[in-house]
Design a protein around this motif. Structure first.
Motif, PDB file in Angstrom:
ATOM      1  N   THR A  33       0.824  -1.217   0.000  1.00  0.00           N
ATOM      2  CA  THR A  33       0.000   0.000   0.000  1.00  0.00           C
ATOM      3  C   THR A  33       0.858   1.267   0.000  1.00  0.00           C
ATOM      4  O   THR A  33       0.420   2.312  -0.470  1.00  0.00           O
ATOM      5  CB  THR A  33      -0.973   0.030   1.197  1.00  0.00           C
ATOM      6  N   ALA A  35       3.276   1.799  -1.855  1.00  0.00           N
ATOM      7  CA  ALA A  35       3.494   2.118  -3.270  1.00  0.00           C
ATOM      8  C   ALA A  35       2.331   2.959  -3.818  1.00  0.00           C
ATOM      9  O   ALA A  35       2.518   3.799  -4.701  1.00  0.00           O
ATOM     10  CB  ALA A  35       3.637   0.835  -4.081  1.00  0.00           C
ATOM     11  N   ARG A  38       2.893   6.400  -2.660  1.00  0.00           N
ATOM     12  CA  ARG A  38       4.001   6.947  -3.447  1.00  0.00           C
ATOM     13  C   ARG A  38       3.522   7.373  -4.840  1.00  0.00           C
ATOM     14  O   ARG A  38       3.964   8.387  -5.378  1.00  0.00           O
ATOM     15  CB  ARG A  38       5.129   5.914  -3.551  1.00  0.00           C
ATOM     16  N   ARG A  89      10.430   4.355  -5.795  1.00  0.00           N
ATOM     17  CA  ARG A  89      11.395   4.278  -4.691  1.00  0.00           C
ATOM     18  C   ARG A  89      12.365   5.467  -4.643  1.00  0.00           C
ATOM     19  O   ARG A  89      13.264   5.478  -3.805  1.00  0.00           O
ATOM     20  CB  ARG A  89      12.205   2.971  -4.750  1.00  0.00           C
ATOM     21  N   ARG A 107      -6.200   9.395   1.896  1.00  0.00           N
ATOM     22  CA  ARG A 107      -6.308   8.122   2.626  1.00  0.00           C
ATOM     23  C   ARG A 107      -7.644   7.446   2.327  1.00  0.00           C
ATOM     24  O   ARG A 107      -7.698   6.241   2.110  1.00  0.00           O
ATOM     25  CB  ARG A 107      -6.165   8.319   4.137  1.00  0.00           C
ATOM     26  N   ASP A 129      -1.625   1.144   8.351  1.00  0.00           N
ATOM     27  CA  ASP A 129      -2.963   1.176   8.955  1.00  0.00           C
ATOM     28  C   ASP A 129      -3.791  -0.029   8.501  1.00  0.00           C
ATOM     29  O   ASP A 129      -5.015   0.033   8.488  1.00  0.00           O
ATOM     30  CB  ASP A 129      -3.683   2.457   8.513  1.00  0.00           C
ATOM     31  N   ILE A 130      -3.127  -1.096   8.095  1.00  0.00           N
ATOM     32  CA  ILE A 130      -3.879  -2.214   7.508  1.00  0.00           C
ATOM     33  C   ILE A 130      -4.714  -2.919   8.600  1.00  0.00           C
ATOM     34  O   ILE A 130      -5.913  -3.122   8.435  1.00  0.00           O
ATOM     35  CB  ILE A 130      -2.950  -3.219   6.777  1.00  0.00           C
ATOM     36  N   ARG A 185       0.834  11.637  13.108  1.00  0.00           N
ATOM     37  CA  ARG A 185      -0.138  12.301  12.229  1.00  0.00           C
ATOM     38  C   ARG A 185      -1.558  12.076  12.768  1.00  0.00           C
ATOM     39  O   ARG A 185      -1.841  11.066  13.433  1.00  0.00           O
ATOM     40  CB  ARG A 185       0.005  11.822  10.786  1.00  0.00           C
TER      41      ARG A 185
HETATM   42  O1   DC Z   1       6.084   1.980   3.183  1.00  0.00           O
HETATM   43  P1   DC Z   1       6.485   3.142   2.266  1.00  0.00           P
HETATM   44  O2   DC Z   1       7.788   3.788   2.669  1.00  0.00           O
HETATM   45  O3   DC Z   1       6.477   2.779   0.826  1.00  0.00           O
HETATM   46  O4   DC Z   1       5.335   4.245   2.478  1.00  0.00           O
HETATM   47  C1   DC Z   1       5.381   5.487   1.860  1.00  0.00           C
HETATM   48  C2   DC Z   1       4.688   6.533   2.736  1.00  0.00           C
HETATM   49  O5   DC Z   1       3.281   6.256   2.798  1.00  0.00           O
HETATM   50  C3   DC Z   1       5.185   6.578   4.189  1.00  0.00           C
HETATM   51  O6   DC Z   1       5.336   7.938   4.575  1.00  0.00           O
HETATM   52  C4   DC Z   1       4.084   5.965   4.993  1.00  0.00           C
HETATM   53  C5   DC Z   1       2.856   6.146   4.146  1.00  0.00           C
HETATM   54  N1   DC Z   1       1.916   5.012   4.232  1.00  0.00           N
HETATM   55  C6   DC Z   1       0.767   5.190   4.942  1.00  0.00           C
HETATM   56  O7   DC Z   1       0.569   6.269   5.516  1.00  0.00           O
HETATM   57  N2   DC Z   1      -0.156   4.196   5.006  1.00  0.00           N
HETATM   58  C7   DC Z   1       0.059   3.021   4.397  1.00  0.00           C
HETATM   59  N3   DC Z   1      -0.870   2.073   4.482  1.00  0.00           N
HETATM   60  C8   DC Z   1       1.249   2.814   3.674  1.00  0.00           C
HETATM   61  C9   DC Z   1       2.171   3.843   3.619  1.00  0.00           C
END
Ligand code: DC
Length: 225
Positions: A33, A35, A38, A89, A107, A129-130, A185
């Motif tokens: 997630t 990604a 990103r 990345r 979100r 946050d899964i 946050r």
């Molecule tokens: O895991 P990552 O570094 O690829 O995540 C990129 C950004 O997204 C990181 O700042 C955390 C955020 N993120 C998030 O808030 N919720 C998620 N489910 C996954 C990543």
């Protein structure tokens, strides 16, 4: 029943490596997630004047098209028809993703897509946050952690292996800053779900972590836990 495994934890805890391996072993689909956040960051950097302008981003976010595809088992992110996987990345993308992921509408959009995927197919989903928000009824929830020093060293080794010049202390500072941003946050801060199994991987090999999670999954499936 469609099984789902939620893996949350801070950056560098080894989530994605483990989740990918487990997905392959169990024949589940791996959903990264981070990604997706990103990819939204790439969109915002290219299409909006200021990625901090939440009001502006919120008013356009519904027009953004995000799709996941799989090539040789690797997740690909398609943004408005373009495969942006190669750019996900980049350091600049990661920085922007940490800004964009604080925004409520961003979100909501991504959580909605993630929940729809998990309704259809067995997934191993990793993120922040899964277990708490995206899949509150996940079959198994894991919260993976490791000390900031261990995570910074892993990142340092990864970059050095690629031949990139880097500084451990600077990476450690970055890890701590990213943790702080994720944990404080207002919307969906990083924290373990109440029913998550917490795994500190500081002293564990990847193989040990994958075996442990596999064991937990099989035990739960067999009704043992
Ligand atoms: O895991 P990552 O570094 O690829 O995540 C990129 C950004 O997204 C990181 O700042 C955390 C955020 N993120 C998030 O808030 N919720 C998620 N489910 C996954 C990543």
């Amino acid at each position: 029943m469609i099984y789902s495994i939620a893996i949350d934890g801070p950056a560098g805890s080894g989530k994605s490596t483990i989740a990918k391996k487990l997905a392959k072993d169990l024949e589940f689909t791996y959903v990264d997630t981070g990604a997706m956040y990103r990819a939204i960051a790439i969109w915002a950097l290219e299409n909006t004047p200021d990625i901090n302008d939440e009001e502006n981003i919120s008013s356009h976010i519904d027009e953004v098209d995000i799709d996941l595809d799989y090539k040789d088992g690797e997740q690909q992110v398609i943004l408005d028809g373009e495969n942006v996987t190669g750019r996900l990345r980049l350091e600049s993308t990661g920085k922007a993703a940490s800004v964009i992921s604080k925004q409520k509408r961003v979100r909501e959009k991504l959580v909605d897509i993630q929940q729809k995927i998990a309704e259809e197919i067995p997934v191993i989903m990793d993120g922040r946050d899964i277990g708490t928000k995206v899949l509150p009824n996940a079959f198994l929830k894991i919260f993976m952690t490791a000390s900031p020093e261990v995570r910074a060293k892993r990142r340092y080794d990864e970059l050095t292996m690629k031949g990139e010049d880097c500084d451990y202390e600077e990476i450690l500072r970055g890890v701590k800053e990213r943790d702080h941003a994720d944990e404080t946050r207002a919307v969906s801060p990083l924290r373990p779900a109440e029913d998550a199994v917490i795994l500190d991987t500081s002293e564990m090999t990847e193989k040990e972590v994958a075996e442990k999670i596999r064991e937990l999954f099989e035990e739960r499936k067999g009704g043992k836990i």
